[in-house]
Design a protein around this motif. Sequence first.
Motif, PDB file in Angstrom:
ATOM      1  N   ALA A 134     129.986  34.865  45.175  1.00  0.00           N
ATOM      2  CA  ALA A 134     130.822  35.149  44.015  1.00  0.00           C
ATOM      3  C   ALA A 134     131.996  34.176  43.936  1.00  0.00           C
ATOM      4  O   ALA A 134     132.362  33.716  42.850  1.00  0.00           O
ATOM      5  N   ALA A 135     132.575  33.853  45.083  1.00  0.00           N
ATOM      6  CA  ALA A 135     133.697  32.914  45.099  1.00  0.00           C
ATOM      7  C   ALA A 135     133.253  31.507  44.720  1.00  0.00           C
ATOM      8  O   ALA A 135     133.997  30.769  44.047  1.00  0.00           O
ATOM      9  N   ALA A 136     132.063  31.115  45.103  1.00  0.00           N
ATOM     10  CA  ALA A 136     131.561  29.780  44.788  1.00  0.00           C
ATOM     11  C   ALA A 136     131.294  29.615  43.300  1.00  0.00           C
ATOM     12  O   ALA A 136     131.627  28.601  42.688  1.00  0.00           O
ATOM     13  N   GLY A 137     130.705  30.623  42.665  1.00  0.00           N
ATOM     14  CA  GLY A 137     130.409  30.564  41.239  1.00  0.00           C
ATOM     15  C   GLY A 137     129.393  29.482  40.907  1.00  0.00           C
ATOM     16  O   GLY A 137     128.776  28.871  41.783  1.00  0.00           O
ATOM     17  N   GLY A 138     129.226  29.240  39.610  1.00  0.00           N
ATOM     18  CA  GLY A 138     128.323  28.188  39.163  1.00  0.00           C
ATOM     19  C   GLY A 138     126.860  28.553  39.226  1.00  0.00           C
ATOM     20  O   GLY A 138     125.998  27.668  39.176  1.00  0.00           O
ATOM     21  N   TRP A 139     126.550  29.863  39.300  1.00  0.00           N
ATOM     22  CA  TRP A 139     125.152  30.276  39.396  1.00  0.00           C
ATOM     23  C   TRP A 139     124.550  30.419  38.004  1.00  0.00           C
ATOM     24  O   TRP A 139     125.106  31.100  37.143  1.00  0.00           O
ATOM     25  N   SER A 140     123.425  29.793  37.791  1.00  0.00           N
ATOM     26  CA  SER A 140     122.771  29.844  36.480  1.00  0.00           C
ATOM     27  C   SER A 140     121.635  30.853  36.426  1.00  0.00           C
ATOM     28  O   SER A 140     121.286  31.331  35.343  1.00  0.00           O
TER      29      SER A 140
END
Length: 299
Positions: A134-140
Motif C-alpha cells: 500500500a505504501a509503494a502504490g502504483g499498482w495497476s
Amino acid sequence: MRFGLFGTGHWARVTQGAALTAHPGTELVGVWGRDPAKAAALAADLGVRPYADADALIADCEAVAVALPPDVQAPLAVRAARAGRHLLLDKPVSLTVADADAVVQAAADSGVASVVFFTARFDPEVTRALETAAAAGGWSSARVVMYGSIFAQGGPYSGSLWRREHGGLWDLGPHALSRLLPVLGPVAEVSALRGAHATSHVLARHDSGAVSVMQLTLDAPPAAQPFGYQLLGEAGVVDLPGGSGDPVVNFGRAVDELLAQVRSGHPGHPCDVRFGRDVVAVLAAAQLSEQEGRTVAVR
C-alpha cells in the motif's frame, strides 16, 4: 474479558473455542447454538456452560465470538451490539448489504469495538506485506486465485449448507478482498461470471483505477487447487504471502486486537465491521452481476 461463543460447528470447536479457552485475557462464559445437543456437547468439551437462550448468554458476557452462518450471525451481532457487547465476528459479516449496514449501525450507536476475523489478515507476515504494498502504490492490477475443494466425503465443511448454496464467492471472496482492498482501495463496479466447477470469475474496477481479478471456488477438482495472490504495477510483479496455516494463533491475535481497542477507549480497526460491510457490498454486487449478466456498481 468474558466472552460468549455462538456456534457449535467445526470452526467454533477447533478455532474459536480453542483460542478463547487458551487466551490469558479471556474467560469463556458459555456456548450457544441452534442445536441444543451440539451446544451441550461443545460446552462440555470446553468446560463451560451451555445456554439455551442466546440473549441470556449475551447478558452474561462482555464480548461475543460468532461462528455461525452469515445470515444467522448478522441479526445476532445486532442484538449483541445493542446490548453493549463487543463483536468478534467471522467473515462474511452477512449475506446482504442491508444486514451488514444494520450491524455497522448497531455497533456505531453503542460505541462497541469490533473485529471481523479474516484469517490471514491477522498473520504478521501478511500484514507487513500489505502495508508495504500500500505504501509503494502504483499498482495497476491484481489477481487472486483460490481453488478449494471442501465438499469431499467426510471433510469438516462438506455439510455446510450456506457454503454449498453461496460457494466460493462468499466463502473465499472475503479472504481475497481482505488483501485487495487495503492495497488497491474501494471497488466501484464489478462484472462476474459463473464458470465450471461453480467458479466465480470476478472482474473489479477500483476507485484508484486499478483492476483486479478473482477466481474463486470451493468445488475444484482435487488435482487443480491453486492458491495465489499477485500484484502488478510500477514495482513489477509481487506475490503476496499466503499466511500462516494456524487459525488458532491468528484468532488469538484477533482477540488481542479487540482487547486493545477496548482498553484504548477508541474503537476502530482495519478489519472492523465497517470494513466487513464494504466486503459484503462487493460480493453482493458480484452475485447480482452473475445472476443478471451485467456490470454492477458497488453500493
